[in-house]
Design an enzyme around this catalytic site. Structure first.
Site, mmCIF file in Angstrom:
data_model
loop_
_atom_site.group_PDB
_atom_site.id
_atom_site.type_symbol
_atom_site.label_atom_id
_atom_site.label_comp_id
_atom_site.label_asym_id
_atom_site.label_seq_id
_atom_site.Cartn_x
_atom_site.Cartn_y
_atom_site.Cartn_z
ATOM 1 N N HIS A 104 6.111 4.028 10.191
ATOM 2 C CA HIS A 104 4.792 4.146 10.843
ATOM 3 C C HIS A 104 3.722 3.310 10.134
ATOM 4 C CE1 HIS A 104 4.278 7.588 7.894
ATOM 5 N NE2 HIS A 104 3.075 7.048 7.819
ATOM 6 N N ASP A 134 11.995 7.153 10.215
ATOM 7 C CA ASP A 134 10.640 6.742 9.845
ATOM 8 C C ASP A 134 10.654 5.949 8.537
ATOM 9 O OD1 ASP A 134 7.930 6.372 10.116
ATOM 10 O OD2 ASP A 134 7.376 8.259 9.132
ATOM 11 N N SER A 210 1.473 7.036 2.303
ATOM 12 C CA SER A 210 2.700 6.897 3.086
ATOM 13 C C SER A 210 3.500 5.688 2.626
ATOM 14 C CB SER A 210 2.364 6.751 4.571
ATOM 15 O OG SER A 210 1.910 7.956 5.111
#
Length: 462
Positions: A104, A134, A210
């Site tokens: 992402h 992901d 992230s």
């Protein structure tokens, strides 16, 4: 060793205070000082910043994008381009410039830049972007330089209570290190990826973290920071990381021609207290098989509907997400050990995991012409396709893989994962049948579509 010394000194001091040990005192600062500085100095050069730019279409006036407004007034939507930038972190896992981050972070990006801890910047190439896990794997040209790396830990060896460090670039303020503990293992139902199995930590993780590193106290990569639980979008004490054992498999796949995750050829549900009582199990545990694919690994190992898988590789599994994760950390063709309960009897079995079959062939097709599905990409359902889209592997027919927001397929609200069941009363079993039904509908389409557990109908045309 410092941690053990510190704890021993603390215990001794408490014994002195309550009169159970002779008076003693630490002899040096290392005996009372606990620091992660040596570990941090060693691993932080391998944690990078990842900048991803993408160009998106933005409506000048949202009213023009309303399908009803367009239908009654004949207005066409007007768009302008806007550059959208996302910021995340990444971890160098090979000295030649192979970097792992979250999918992402880079999804949709057309210009991806990696900034090292020494502020040098490199354009990055995406070797693989896998929405199921992901995770994404990038490559930068290090010009022959050996870059610093972090070695993979065996994430199955983590225990609740282990100290961990989270390293990344929260809010773009610069590289930051936070400390916490492993709060829980085998967290599922988080919704951050299709293979939902996460390490939970209370180390502070915020937007921008992230793709960063979750590091063990001895400086190895325990996982990739992926998601947070928050009502505000900011740190709330609960963060989730994708375990290193799955990250390693994705990196291997990126360097070897693509991520090919095996399957067990079965589907199941958690054993509840009611199910355990009905099956005379000692306690609620394991995954109750509700369907087994003929000829798949589970079937060939003798498993059948009603069996309960208790363990995979001596590790307990409690739901299908955890079971799928355990299988996904293996390579196709490897043998997996499982402990199974059938009634009151338990047994050990071995099964060889394989890739889900692509039968019938995918036949990926973009629908064209004048019909409600124009612009959509569709393909025939098979166990392989169903696994990719996280659908029931027994599903058959034609599934929508993607839609185009500027085409009828997007305007009518079709979504990836929708299964087209019928058009004008004719059942749809293949891409060819779908194309024929759309082209010969005479300008009117009565459509039946399955979306999850819902059956939807749509009537378009005069």
């Amino acid at each position: 060793m410092k941690l053990i010394t510190y704890l021993a000194a603390t215990v001794l001091l408490s014994q002195v205070l309550i009169g159970t040990a002779p008076a003693a005192q630490p002899q040096s600062m290392p005996q009372v000082q606990l620091t992660f500085a040596p570990v941090v100095k060693r691993v932080t050069p391998a944690v990078v910043n990842v900048y991803s730019q993408s160009v998106v279409q933005q409506s000048v006036n949202p009213l023009f994008s309303d399908p009803l407004f367009q239908r009654f007034f004949g207005a066409s939507p007007q768009f302008r381009q806007r550059v959208q930038q996302s910021l995340g972190s990444g971890v160098i896992v090979r000295p030649d410039g192979v970097i792992v981050t979250n999918n992402h972070v880079v999804q949709g990006g057309t210009n991806i830049v990696v900034a090292l801890s020494d502020h040098r910047e490199f354009k990055a190439k995406v070797l693989l972007a896998d929405s199921r896990t992901d995770l994404a794997v990038l490559k930068i040209d290090a010009k022959g330089e050996h870059l610093p790396t972090i070695d993979f830990a065996d994430s199955d060896r983590l225990d609740v209570g282990d100290l961990v460090l989270a390293i990344g670039d929260p809010f773009g303020v610069g590289q930051t290190v936070t400390m916490g503990i492993v709060s829980a293992l085998a967290r599922t139902q988080i919704g951050a990826s299709d293979y939902q199995f996460f390490i939970q930590t209370d180390a502070a993780i915020n937007p921008g973290n992230s793709g960063g590193a979750l590091v063990t106290a001895d400086g190895k990569l325990a996982g990739i920071n992926t998601a947070i639980y928050s009502r505000t979008g900011e740190y709330a004490g609960i963060g989730f990381a994708t375990p290193a054992n799955l990250v390693r498999r994705v990196v291997e796949g990126a360097l070897g021609g693509g991520v090919k995750l095996p399957w067990i050829g079965a589907d199941g549900q958690p054993v509840t207290a009611q199910i355990a009582q009905a099956m005379d199990l000692s306690r609620p545990q394991g995954v109750l098989l509700k369907s087994v694919y003929p000829g798949g690994p589970a079937a060939q190992a003798g498993l059948k509907t009603g069996d309960v898988i208790l363990q995979i590789d001596s590790v307990e599994v409690d739901d299908m997400q955890g079971l799928n994760y355990r299988i996904a950390t293996h390579r196709p063709g490897e043998v997996v050990k499982a402990r199974v309960a059938s009634g009151k009897q338990t047994r050990e079995i071995s099964l060889t995991v394989v890739l889900p079959p692509e039968s019938p062939p995918r036949q990926l097709t973009t629908i064209s012409g004048r019909n409600p599905l124009t612009g959509a990409k569709v393909e025939n359902l098979s166990p392989a396709v169903a696994t990719d889209l996280q659908l029931d592997f027994t599903a058959r027919g034609v599934v929508i893989v993607s839609t185009n927001g500027n085409s009828p397929s997007g305007s009518y609200g079709f979504q990836p994962g929708d299964i087209v069941r019928a058009i004008n009363g004719a059942e749809i079993h293949s891409v060819g049948e779908l194309q024929h039904a759309l082209a010969n509908a005479g300008g009117h389409w009565d459509m039946v579509v399955d979306r999850g557990d819902q059956r939807l109908t749509l009537s378009v045309g005069g």
